[in-house]
Structure formats: structure tokens, C-alpha cells
Design a protein around this motif. Sequence first.
Motif, mmCIF file in Angstrom:
data_model
loop_
_atom_site.group_PDB
_atom_site.id
_atom_site.type_symbol
_atom_site.label_atom_id
_atom_site.label_comp_id
_atom_site.label_asym_id
_atom_site.label_seq_id
_atom_site.Cartn_x
_atom_site.Cartn_y
_atom_site.Cartn_z
ATOM 1 N N SER A 112 53.800 57.581 33.913
ATOM 2 C CA SER A 112 55.239 57.356 34.015
ATOM 3 C C SER A 112 55.543 55.875 34.182
ATOM 4 O O SER A 112 54.952 55.193 35.023
ATOM 5 C CB SER A 112 55.804 58.123 35.216
ATOM 6 N N MET A 113 56.468 55.383 33.383
ATOM 7 C CA MET A 113 56.920 53.983 33.524
ATOM 8 C C MET A 113 57.540 53.739 34.898
ATOM 9 O O MET A 113 57.601 52.610 35.361
ATOM 10 C CB MET A 113 57.973 53.664 32.455
ATOM 11 N N ASP A 114 58.014 54.805 35.541
ATOM 12 C CA ASP A 114 58.653 54.642 36.849
ATOM 13 C C ASP A 114 57.705 54.060 37.894
ATOM 14 O O ASP A 114 58.153 53.501 38.895
ATOM 15 C CB ASP A 114 59.222 55.972 37.347
ATOM 16 N N LEU A 115 56.410 54.161 37.660
ATOM 17 C CA LEU A 115 55.451 53.552 38.595
ATOM 18 C C LEU A 115 55.606 52.033 38.630
ATOM 19 O O LEU A 115 55.211 51.387 39.588
ATOM 20 C CB LEU A 115 54.016 53.917 38.200
ATOM 21 N N TRP A 116 56.173 51.482 37.563
ATOM 22 C CA TRP A 116 56.345 50.028 37.450
ATOM 23 C C TRP A 116 57.791 49.585 37.682
ATOM 24 O O TRP A 116 58.175 48.497 37.285
ATOM 25 C CB TRP A 116 55.841 49.532 36.098
ATOM 26 N N LEU A 117 58.580 50.430 38.338
ATOM 27 C CA LEU A 117 59.931 49.999 38.700
ATOM 28 C C LEU A 117 59.847 48.838 39.685
ATOM 29 O O LEU A 117 58.928 48.774 40.508
ATOM 30 C CB LEU A 117 60.702 51.142 39.361
ATOM 31 N N LYS A 118 60.797 47.940 39.597
ATOM 32 C CA LYS A 118 60.884 46.858 40.580
ATOM 33 C C LYS A 118 61.513 47.422 41.850
ATOM 34 O O LYS A 118 62.354 48.328 41.784
ATOM 35 C CB LYS A 118 61.765 45.730 40.056
ATOM 36 N N PRO A 119 61.136 46.888 43.011
ATOM 37 C CA PRO A 119 61.797 47.325 44.241
ATOM 38 C C PRO A 119 63.307 47.092 44.140
ATOM 39 O O PRO A 119 63.755 46.163 43.455
ATOM 40 C CB PRO A 119 61.178 46.439 45.315
ATOM 41 N N LEU A 120 64.058 47.920 44.814
ATOM 42 C CA LEU A 120 65.518 47.847 44.744
ATOM 43 C C LEU A 120 66.037 46.445 45.053
ATOM 44 O O LEU A 120 66.946 45.949 44.389
ATOM 45 C CB LEU A 120 66.120 48.867 45.724
ATOM 46 N N ILE A 126 60.704 56.864 47.850
ATOM 47 C CA ILE A 126 61.286 57.099 49.176
ATOM 48 C C ILE A 126 61.709 55.787 49.822
ATOM 49 O O ILE A 126 62.834 55.641 50.289
ATOM 50 C CB ILE A 126 60.294 57.870 50.079
ATOM 51 N N THR A 127 60.807 54.797 49.822
ATOM 52 C CA THR A 127 61.120 53.511 50.457
ATOM 53 C C THR A 127 61.882 52.585 49.510
ATOM 54 O O THR A 127 62.449 51.587 49.956
ATOM 55 C CB THR A 127 59.834 52.798 50.899
ATOM 56 N N ARG A 128 61.842 52.893 48.211
ATOM 57 C CA ARG A 128 62.439 52.065 47.148
ATOM 58 C C ARG A 128 61.840 50.654 47.149
ATOM 59 O O ARG A 128 62.505 49.676 46.886
ATOM 60 C CB ARG A 128 63.954 52.042 47.279
ATOM 61 N N ASN A 129 60.549 50.612 47.484
ATOM 62 C CA ASN A 129 59.790 49.371 47.511
ATOM 63 C C ASN A 129 58.408 49.669 46.934
ATOM 64 O O ASN A 129 58.149 50.771 46.477
ATOM 65 C CB ASN A 129 59.694 48.856 48.955
ATOM 66 N N TYR A 130 57.499 48.688 46.986
ATOM 67 C CA TYR A 130 56.134 48.925 46.529
ATOM 68 C C TYR A 130 55.409 49.812 47.538
ATOM 69 O O TYR A 130 55.658 49.737 48.739
ATOM 70 C CB TYR A 130 55.354 47.608 46.417
ATOM 71 N N ASP A 131 54.491 50.631 47.041
ATOM 72 C CA ASP A 131 53.617 51.385 47.932
ATOM 73 C C ASP A 131 52.708 50.417 48.669
ATOM 74 O O ASP A 131 52.308 49.389 48.115
ATOM 75 C CB ASP A 131 52.751 52.365 47.141
ATOM 76 N N ILE A 132 52.371 50.745 49.883
ATOM 77 C CA ILE A 132 51.479 49.900 50.687
ATOM 78 C C ILE A 132 50.055 49.975 50.134
ATOM 79 O O ILE A 132 49.371 48.967 50.015
ATOM 80 C CB ILE A 132 51.513 50.336 52.171
ATOM 81 N N ILE A 133 49.630 51.166 49.778
ATOM 82 C CA ILE A 133 48.279 51.364 49.248
ATOM 83 C C ILE A 133 48.338 51.306 47.717
ATOM 84 O O ILE A 133 49.101 52.044 47.101
ATOM 85 C CB ILE A 133 47.706 52.717 49.708
ATOM 86 N N PRO A 134 47.564 50.415 47.107
ATOM 87 C CA PRO A 134 47.585 50.311 45.634
ATOM 88 C C PRO A 134 47.193 51.626 44.966
ATOM 89 O O PRO A 134 46.347 52.368 45.458
ATOM 90 C CB PRO A 134 46.549 49.223 45.339
#
Length: 120
Positions: free
Chosen positions: A57-65, A104-112
Motif C-alpha cells: 500500500s502506498m499509504d505506508l509512505w504517507l507523510k506525517p500530518l 493512529i498517531t498520524r506520524n511515523y511508526d517508532i519501529i521501522p
Amino acid sequence: MNLNLYINRSINHILLKKNYLSKIVLIGGHSRVGKSLFAKILKEKIESRGFRAMNISMDLWLKPLKKRKPNSTVIERHRTNECQNAIDSLLKGRSIKFNSYNFITRNYDIIPKKIRPPTS
């Protein structure tokens, strides 16, 4: 058109193009119209014919809000260069590791996130 007929025609079109060893199928459309379901069925049908396939999914590469500009386009909301580099690596048989978008956080995941290329 019958969905099963459409999927079979799509698969035939994809698999009969023999000018490349690896193929990328991009599925786009509005939210909640069945892109993920179509991708899942397409993947299963391709694998049933003995080919390797994977969904990404391209959504994995969304920029943080916080990093998105107001009224930005779909392309501007994604880290398209990072996504392209990741797909290039997968096509070359290399695993990728990156910080994916967390809905959920609308940011990058902490764990790659790690993704391995499909295996035979």
C-alpha cells in the motif's frame, strides 16, 4: 462487467506482457471503492497461476500530518521518492526497511517496517 471476468482479463493482460521479468500493477481510485479487495483477489489469482506476487500500500509512505501542506495533492502527501526506491529494491530481490506511516498517531511508526521481496 462481472468482477471475476474483469479480474481474469486483467491477469491475462498482466501475465501476457513478457517484455519484463517483474511487473508492477498500480491500482488507484477514491477511498473505500474496493482497491484493497481487488488487489487481494488479483494477487491470489496470479499466485494460483504459479507466479509470485505481493501487495504494497502506498499509504505506508504517507507523510506525517504535520509535514503536509494544506490542500496538498495525493502525490504531495506521499514520500513518493522513498516509495519508488523501496519498490526498486524489492524488484532487485532486496528487503527494505523504512519508517512507515501510522494511521493512529498520524506520524511515523517508532519501529521501522520491514518488507521482504516475494519468494518462489
